[in-house]
Structure formats: structure tokens, C-alpha cells
Design an enzyme around this catalytic site. Structure first.
Site, PDB file in Angstrom:
ATOM      1  N   TYR A 157      42.569  26.961  40.291  1.00 44.78           N
ATOM      2  CA  TYR A 157      43.305  28.202  40.553  1.00 44.78           C
ATOM      3  C   TYR A 157      44.415  28.392  39.520  1.00 44.78           C
ATOM      4  O   TYR A 157      44.556  29.468  38.926  1.00 44.78           O
ATOM      5  CB  TYR A 157      43.883  28.149  41.966  1.00 44.78           C
ATOM      6  CG  TYR A 157      44.604  29.404  42.388  1.00 44.78           C
ATOM      7  CD1 TYR A 157      43.896  30.517  42.828  1.00 44.78           C
ATOM      8  CD2 TYR A 157      45.998  29.479  42.358  1.00 44.78           C
ATOM      9  CE1 TYR A 157      44.559  31.675  43.222  1.00 44.78           C
ATOM     10  CE2 TYR A 157      46.662  30.623  42.744  1.00 44.78           C
ATOM     11  CZ  TYR A 157      45.937  31.720  43.183  1.00 44.78           C
ATOM     12  OH  TYR A 157      46.603  32.874  43.566  1.00 44.78           O
ATOM     13  N   LYS A 161      44.619  31.459  36.693  1.00 49.38           N
ATOM     14  CA  LYS A 161      45.739  32.402  36.666  1.00 49.38           C
ATOM     15  C   LYS A 161      46.506  32.313  35.347  1.00 49.38           C
ATOM     16  O   LYS A 161      47.035  33.321  34.854  1.00 49.38           O
ATOM     17  CB  LYS A 161      46.659  32.147  37.855  1.00 49.38           C
ATOM     18  CG  LYS A 161      46.020  32.463  39.207  1.00 49.38           C
ATOM     19  CD  LYS A 161      45.597  33.918  39.302  1.00 49.38           C
ATOM     20  CE  LYS A 161      45.111  34.287  40.688  1.00 49.38           C
ATOM     21  NZ  LYS A 161      44.781  35.737  40.810  1.00 49.38           N
TER      22      LYS A 161
END
Length: 244
Positions: A157, A161
Site C-alpha cells: 500500500y 501510494k
């Protein structure tokens, strides 16, 4: 100069709930016609569409898996056929897998990177030719404070990002001369389905001592859409998690 957004067409990926829905509705309140993209939450997307229409704006809900190039092509064609040229793109679609580094498989890694990062690239690539030719466009990528501090979700994650911020920088640099801006928003822990029931997600992780609200993120998105001189920036909406 603050641009009037009345009649501008916005596409919000992952716009059926959470931050995406709040941004879609806020853009409608600012005068935009809005396409709400979703992949599985059809009822939620229909409800978001109805809320936008209640504000007197045109809206459609379009199902597409934006991590797949063919579906992105069809999505953009459907939006432009129904609403007109896309002027504002909000790359919000994303998934979170709460996993430590020892738990992440190659399949987990590939899925998160595809949904969170490849999707942003694919949709951006599809809409930028039109933005360039018209001399106006706004690209807003919903990243995360995890890109800057690692976060609590997982390495896949955080990496996805962080990649969105790199994509933002590239687009800002190369599209500026065409009147197209690109910026990222980096929320921390916002009250959404993503953090519900996660034991390691606590308000005391935030310097301000509370979770953020989706409307606090949406307000920034509208400001970035209106402002033609801010580009290449990451705006943190994180209660002080990452301080510059």
C-alpha cells in the site's frame, strides 16, 4: 486566478463511497457534472449519482475495473459520450490490504499495485490528450500519508501510494505548458470503511488526536480543481502525521 468549475466534467474513480464519493459530491456542489466510477458497489454508485443530480448537476455511474486498459478506454468513451470532455480527473480508486511484509505474497503485491497505481496511470493516459488539446485540465491523485511515513496498512500500500506521488510529479512537469495541473492529496486515517474494525488503527496515532472526515479531504480536492497555479504538490490532510 480561481477558475469557475460550472459545467466542467469530472471523473472520479472509485467514487461510490468514502473519500471518492465525498469528492464527487463536493465537485457537483461547485458546479461540475460528475461521472462516478465503481467496480462492485452499484447501489452505492447509484445513490451517489442521485445525490449529485439533487444538486442540479448531470451525473452518471459507470462500472469499470480501472486497473484494466480496455475497461478504461470504454469508461472514458462512455463518460465523454454522456457528459462531454473530461476536464477534471480524480484518481481515487484503491484497495488496502492490512498485511505485514512477511504476509504479502507476490499476488497481493501485484493486485495492490495494479488497483492503486496502474489504474491512475491508465486513466491519466486516457484523458490527458483531450486536456492538452483544450488547454485546460486538472489531475488530482488521492495518495496517502503512508507514501511519506510508511503507515500501518502494508508495504504494498505504501509503495503504491508513493508511486502516485511520482506520477503526479511527472504529469505536473510535462503538462504544465498545456494548461494542465497535477497534484496529489495525502490523507492519513480518515473515517471510511477502510479503517473500520482495524485494531491497529487508533486516533492516538494522529497528533490532532482524531480521525479525519471525508469532507475535509473533498474540500482540498475542490480547491485544487479551482486553482490554476498550484501544480506538482502533495497536500497532506493528515492531522499532523507528516510535517514538512
Amino acid at each position: 486566478m480561481i477558475d469557475d468549475l460550472t459545467g466542467k466534467v469530472a471523473l472520479v474513480t472509485g467514487g461510490s463511497r468514502g473519500i471518492g464519493r465525498a469528492i464527487a459530491i463536493a465537485l457537483a456542489s461547485a458546479g461540475c457534472d460528475v461521472a462516478v466510477n465503481y467496480v462492485s458497489r452499484g447501489e452505492d454508485a447509484a445513490a451517489a449519482r442521485a445525490e449529485i443530480e439533487a444538486r442540479g448537476r448531470r451525473a452518471i455511474a459507470v462500472r469499470a475495473d480501472v486497473s484494466r486498459g480496455g475497461e478504461v478506454t470504454a469508461l472514458v468513451a462512455a463518460v465523454e459520450a454522456e457528459l462531454g470532455p473530461i476536464a477534471i480527473l480524480v484518481n481515487n480508486a484503491g484497495i488496502a490490504r492490512f498485511q505485514g511484509i512477511d504476509e504479502v505474497t507476490e499476488e497481493d503485491w501485484d493486485e495492490v499495485l495494479a488497483v492503486n497505481l496502474r489504474s491512475a496511470f491508465l486513466v491519466t493516459r486516457a484523458v490527458t490528450p483531450g486536456m492538452r488539446s483544450r488547454g485546460w485540465g486538472r489531475i488530482i491523485n488521492v495518495s496517502s500519508a503512508a507514501a511519506q511515513v510508511g503507515g500501518v496498512v502494508g508495504p504494498h500500500y505504501a509503495a503504491s501510494k508513493a508511486g502516485m506521488i511520482g506520477l503526479t510529479h511527472y504529469c505536473a512537469r510535462h503538462l504544465a505548458k498545456h494548461g494542465v495541473t497535477a497534484n496529489a492529496i495525502a490523507p492519513a486515517l480518515i473515517v471510511t470503511d477502510m479503517i473500520a474494525g482495524q485494531a491497529n488503527v487508533r486516533p492516538d496515532l494522529i497528533p490532532l488526536g482524531r480521525f479525519g472526515e471525508v469532507d475535509e479531504v473533498a474540500e482540498i480536492a475542490v480547491g485544487l480543481a479551482r486553482n490554476g497555479y498550484v501544480t506538482g504538490q502533495t497536500v497532506n490532510v493528515d492531522g499532523g502525521v507528516y510535517m514538512t
